[in-house]
Motif scaffolding. Structure first.
Motif, PDB file in Angstrom:
ATOM      1  N   PHE A  21     -26.532   0.009  15.554  1.00  0.00           N
ATOM      2  CA  PHE A  21     -25.601  -0.819  16.326  1.00  0.00           C
ATOM      3  C   PHE A  21     -26.154  -2.228  16.481  1.00  0.00           C
ATOM      4  N   ASN A  22     -27.468  -2.358  16.753  1.00  0.00           N
ATOM      5  CA  ASN A  22     -28.065  -3.683  16.857  1.00  0.00           C
ATOM      6  C   ASN A  22     -28.069  -4.397  15.510  1.00  0.00           C
ATOM      7  N   ARG A  23     -28.360  -3.653  14.444  1.00  0.00           N
ATOM      8  CA  ARG A  23     -28.354  -4.274  13.125  1.00  0.00           C
ATOM      9  C   ARG A  23     -26.978  -4.869  12.826  1.00  0.00           C
ATOM     10  N   GLN A  24     -25.929  -4.133  13.138  1.00  0.00           N
ATOM     11  CA  GLN A  24     -24.585  -4.635  12.875  1.00  0.00           C
ATOM     12  C   GLN A  24     -24.275  -5.873  13.727  1.00  0.00           C
ATOM     13  N   GLN A  25     -24.655  -5.824  14.988  1.00  0.00           N
ATOM     14  CA  GLN A  25     -24.369  -6.947  15.875  1.00  0.00           C
ATOM     15  C   GLN A  25     -25.192  -8.183  15.500  1.00  0.00           C
ATOM     16  N   PHE A  26     -26.475  -7.993  15.275  1.00  0.00           N
ATOM     17  CA  PHE A  26     -27.345  -9.137  14.990  1.00  0.00           C
ATOM     18  C   PHE A  26     -27.022  -9.760  13.637  1.00  0.00           C
ATOM     19  N   GLU A  27     -26.636  -8.923  12.673  1.00  0.00           N
ATOM     20  CA  GLU A  27     -26.266  -9.468  11.366  1.00  0.00           C
ATOM     21  C   GLU A  27     -25.075 -10.416  11.509  1.00  0.00           C
ATOM     22  N   ARG A  28     -24.094 -10.035  12.308  1.00  0.00           N
ATOM     23  CA  ARG A  28     -22.930 -10.892  12.517  1.00  0.00           C
ATOM     24  C   ARG A  28     -23.292 -12.134  13.324  1.00  0.00           C
ATOM     25  N   LEU A  29     -24.142 -11.985  14.332  1.00  0.00           N
ATOM     26  CA  LEU A  29     -24.564 -13.144  15.117  1.00  0.00           C
ATOM     27  C   LEU A  29     -25.397 -14.096  14.254  1.00  0.00           C
ATOM     28  N   GLY A  30     -26.148 -13.535  13.314  1.00  0.00           N
ATOM     29  CA  GLY A  30     -26.971 -14.349  12.430  1.00  0.00           C
ATOM     30  C   GLY A  30     -26.169 -15.219  11.473  1.00  0.00           C
TER      31      GLY A  30
END
Length: 390
Positions: A21-30
């Motif tokens: 879940f963090n990987r998905q969120q951080f990838e988009r924020l990145g």
């Protein structure tokens, strides 16, 4: 902005499936800001060797080794976390010029991140997920540390309204606490043909319902409760099957107890699966079952519903906020008889799978990241204004 993310909930070469879940969120924020994700890796985990590679497009990722006293001294873990980080990455962090810190997990991550933010003279935002407040904050020596980190944070992001309320009860400023549900990747998690999904997974049609559990195999996730409830249900539905997707400390106990209950042939432990493999498991199942003892909002519940699969779960944390009556059944924590009854009833119920999937579409990563972005930018602006005044 230039944002430093500090967390233990992110994939590493020692645990490539962690924190999807963090990987998905951080990838988009990145895609919007320069994001550096620095992950704490427990020193004991390092001893088991690498299990894969981790590459997340658009993110600068790194890790440090978190050294702490095993079993003892849990109240000292935040101090150990920071004392582990500074010699390994301190010089680089001081020179980086970050605008703010996002700490994902309250203890020890956010507590130590708060101290680091003070050293760097920048604001920090805390993201809380569930047992970091539901469990960790119940311990006498950890609770005041967690409370202080929430009070001093520029903002607190909670994955459910229930968890946001706990943050406020710990002393966080209600005006700076935000309930923000995780999202679902609708391009990956969507309804599909059940028979085709079962064929791809090598699941034969046993003539009865297929129940699915996805998560860590540990007692607090209710995996043993589910086995007992399934045994009661299977007494009247002998063709029913139960599949566990995940790994954990309870694997051996599940196998042994399934043999004792005489349902070993109906129970399958499929092991851990990469995130991209989960949609077919959800499509193949008649129900997702997650009788957790505490939760924020588990992403597997959102993802199962996005595939049109109904959910049977415990009425804990933020689960009642996201599972309406037309998408599943909820039972009291620890009531195995009620769980068995809910499983049996849900397998006989005619579900509107399209309506379940339509409900899940409201949980969007785009909306989630829009709001998180705004929260971080506001924190950075406040931090910059405070620094200018100094």
């Amino acid at each position: 902005m230039k944002v430093l993310v500090l967390t233990n909930l992110f994939p590493t070469p020692w645990d490539p499936l962690r924190g999807a879940f963090n990987r998905q969120q951080f990838e988009r924020l990145g895609r919007r800001h320069e994001l550096h994700v620095l992950t704490a890796v427990d020193f004991r985990e390092r001893l088991h060797g690498r299990r894969g590679d981790v590459q997340v497009p658009g993110l600068a990722t790194d890790h440090f080794v978190f050294v702490c006293p095993p079993r003892l001294g849990r109240a000292l873990h935040a101090a150990c976390w920071l004392l582990s980080l500074l010699p390994q990455r301190g010089r680089r962090l001081r020179a980086a010029g970050y605008d703010c810190i996002l700490a994902s997990w309250a203890y020890p991550d956010a507590v130590a991140a708060g101290w680091l933010a003070r050293l760097l003279g920048i604001p920090y935002v805390v993201k809380v997920h569930g047992s970091d407040l539901n469990v960790q904050a119940t311990h006498a020596l950890r609770r005041p540390q967690i409370a202080a980190s929430l009070r001093n944070a520029a903002a607190v992001v909670a994955v459910s309204r229930a968890l946001a309320g706990k943050a406020v009860a710990l002393g966080a400023d209600a005006a700076r606490v935000h309930a923000l549900y995780n999202g679902v990747d609708g391009t990956r998690f969507a309804p599909g043909d059940r028979t085709a999904a079962r064929t791809r997974l090598g699941l034969e049609d046993g003539g009865g319902p297929l129940l699915l559990y996805v998560g860590n195999l540990k007692e607090s996730k209710g995996c043993l409760d589910l086995l007992e409830a399934f045994a009661a249900m299977a007494a009247t539905q002998p063709q029913a099957r139960l599949v566990y997707v995940g790994e954990g400390a309870c694997r051996g106990a599940l196998l042994a107890h399934a043999r004792t209950l005489g349902i070993e042939a109906q129970v399958r432990l499929a092991g851990a699966m990469p995130h991209e493999a989960l949609p077919d498991w959800f499509r193949a199942a008649d129900l997702l079952c997650l009788p957790s003892h505490n939760e924020g909002v588990p992403n597997v519940v959102l993802e199962a519903m996005a595939c049109g699969t109904p959910v049977v779960a415990t009425r804990v944390g933020g689960i009642p906020e996201v599972v309406p009556a037309h998408a599943g059944r909820l039972v009291p924590l620890g009531d195995r008889a009620a769980l068995a009854e809910a499983l049996a009833g849900a397998t006989m119920q005619a579900w509107d799978h399209a309506a379940i999937a339509d409900h899940a579409r409201s949980f969007s990563w785009e909306t989630n990241v829009d709001r998180l972005d705004a929260i971080l930018q506001q924190a950075a602006r406040r931090g910059a204004a405070a620094e200018a005044l100094r």
